[in-house]
Design an enzyme around this catalytic site. Structure first.
Site, PDB file in Angstrom:
ATOM      1  CB  SER A  60      -0.965  -0.068   1.176  1.00  0.00           C
ATOM      2  OG  SER A  60      -1.972   0.886   1.074  1.00  0.00           O
ATOM      3  CB  ALA A  61       1.576   4.018   2.421  1.00  0.00           C
ATOM      4  CG  HIS A 117      -5.796  -0.329  -1.111  1.00  0.00           C
ATOM      5  ND1 HIS A 117      -6.040  -1.468  -0.381  1.00  0.00           N
ATOM      6  CD2 HIS A 117      -4.780   0.307  -0.460  1.00  0.00           C
ATOM      7  CE1 HIS A 117      -5.225  -1.507   0.669  1.00  0.00           C
ATOM      8  NE2 HIS A 117      -4.447  -0.450   0.632  1.00  0.00           N
ATOM      9  CD  GLU A 135      -8.182  -4.221  -1.257  1.00  0.00           C
ATOM     10  OE1 GLU A 135      -8.961  -5.148  -0.963  1.00  0.00           O
ATOM     11  OE2 GLU A 135      -8.175  -3.119  -0.677  1.00  0.00           O
TER      12      GLU A 135
END
Lengths: 230, 230
Positions: A122-123, A159, A194
């Site tokens: 993610s990040a 995402h 995802e």
């Protein structure tokens, strides 16, 4: 040889943290004893200690030790001494602010380019591209720059969500947002759903997980691809 | 007397641009002949001219003229000469970058505080608070600061969405994002659902439209309110 694994999400619905990736991670971190965890994105405001514990619990299942970067007396030394990295998700603005304020971005980039394995979710995946300008996160803090590691030559949108055709909500879809990015920028963007992740080994870049990713290039119609075309 | 109207969205599903607000806008802009339109947020990359035309078409239905701020030789003069303002939605980062780069933020703030009517939708509402740190938008450009007008003492989250309890998606909910904001900031935040808007007249601040707004204060559980408690 560069060795990078970038996942859209750390966790799939109904599973435990990193569960769907553990087998892959066992291969990816072969020969590594301790992974340095970069906890700065602080999901839900979690403390650095608690977040590191969460990563340590998951990695204990494949017999890897985890040490938080915040536990080194000098995080710059921490980067220099690391065998491997994992950057967890949370808020990209906070993560990037911290990496810049601590002056760690160039050192981390150099380590990754010289072959130290880097895993992001993610990040933590967002910061692998040239900029954080395609994050979904809320700008809760002001980083000194949106520039990130640039260890891959595309930006990610983790995402990634397809537009809900039945929605009556008028906020922008993910696709609209990324197309707006391309009004002002030329970097290609991968909309990574995802369950999907990108594996970089030297010059080879492959998409893993099921199905395709959505590819956005400036001036082109977005398209689906099972390969990473950059 | 301050006169400010802040809407969550410009457009409701199945309606034309500004349709649900036109009656309210007729009252709000009573006595105003020409509204200065601030087009910098560029939704979908729309040109300043095309976006201004869209606003002009809607306002022609209530007999108001619209002039784009980009059509003034000097936008600073444009601000000074304006009878009233409308800032349309789009990308908040681009809007705020432009307002700062052109040096317009203090002049616009001063005009609003001295009683010039200000109407914003979405990104145009976001900038009324002290900062843009609760926008939903993608950081496609880097503004020199996240500070905004501060003509109200709370931040807004436009297009506020309740979490979908049936979702299997692991991206953060809107509520999680705003709670993360409060790890690092104290400004209260109003989650403003589509169809709702806030009317400020001097010291009076009221919520209009149906139902309640979701209120977030640092250190408190979020709650629903039909009033603006700040």
């Amino acid at each position: 040889m560069k060795k990078i694994l970038l996942a859209s999400t750390s966790t799939l619905f109904g599973q435990s943290y990193l569960e769907y990736l553990l087998e892959e991670l066992q291969d990816f971190f072969e020969g590594v004893s301790t992974i340095t965890f970069i906890p700065y994105a602080r999901p839900g405001g979690l403390s650095h200690d608690d977040y590191t514990q969460m990563a340590a619990t998951a990695f204990s299942k494949i017999n890897k030790k985890v040490k938080g970067l915040h536990c080194f007396k000098d995080p710059m030394d921490g980067i220099a001494q690391s065998e491997a990295f994992f950057t967890g998700g949370g808020n990209t603005f906070r993560l990037v602010q911290q990496l810049h304020q601590l002056g760690l971005m160039p050192a981390l980039k150099q380590k990754i380019e010289s072959g130290t394995p880097y895993f992001g979710t993610s990040a933590g995946s967002n910061i692998a591209g040239p900029s954080m300008k395609t994050t979904n996160d809320m700008p809760i803090v002001y980083p000194p720059s949106f520039d990130t590691l640039g260890v891959v030559n595309f930006n990610l949108n983790p995402h990634y969500l397809d537009a809900d055709v039945n929605s009556t909500h008028k906020g922008e879809t993910r696709e609209t947002r990324i197309r707006e990015f391309h009004i002002f920028n030329n970097t290609p963007v991968i909309g990574l759903r995802e369950g999907n992740y990108i594996m970089v080994q030297g010059e080879q870049i492959i998409l893993k997980g099921e199905g395709t990713a959505r590819i956005f290039e400036a001036g082109k119609t977005p398209y689906e691809s099972a390969n990473i075309p950059f």
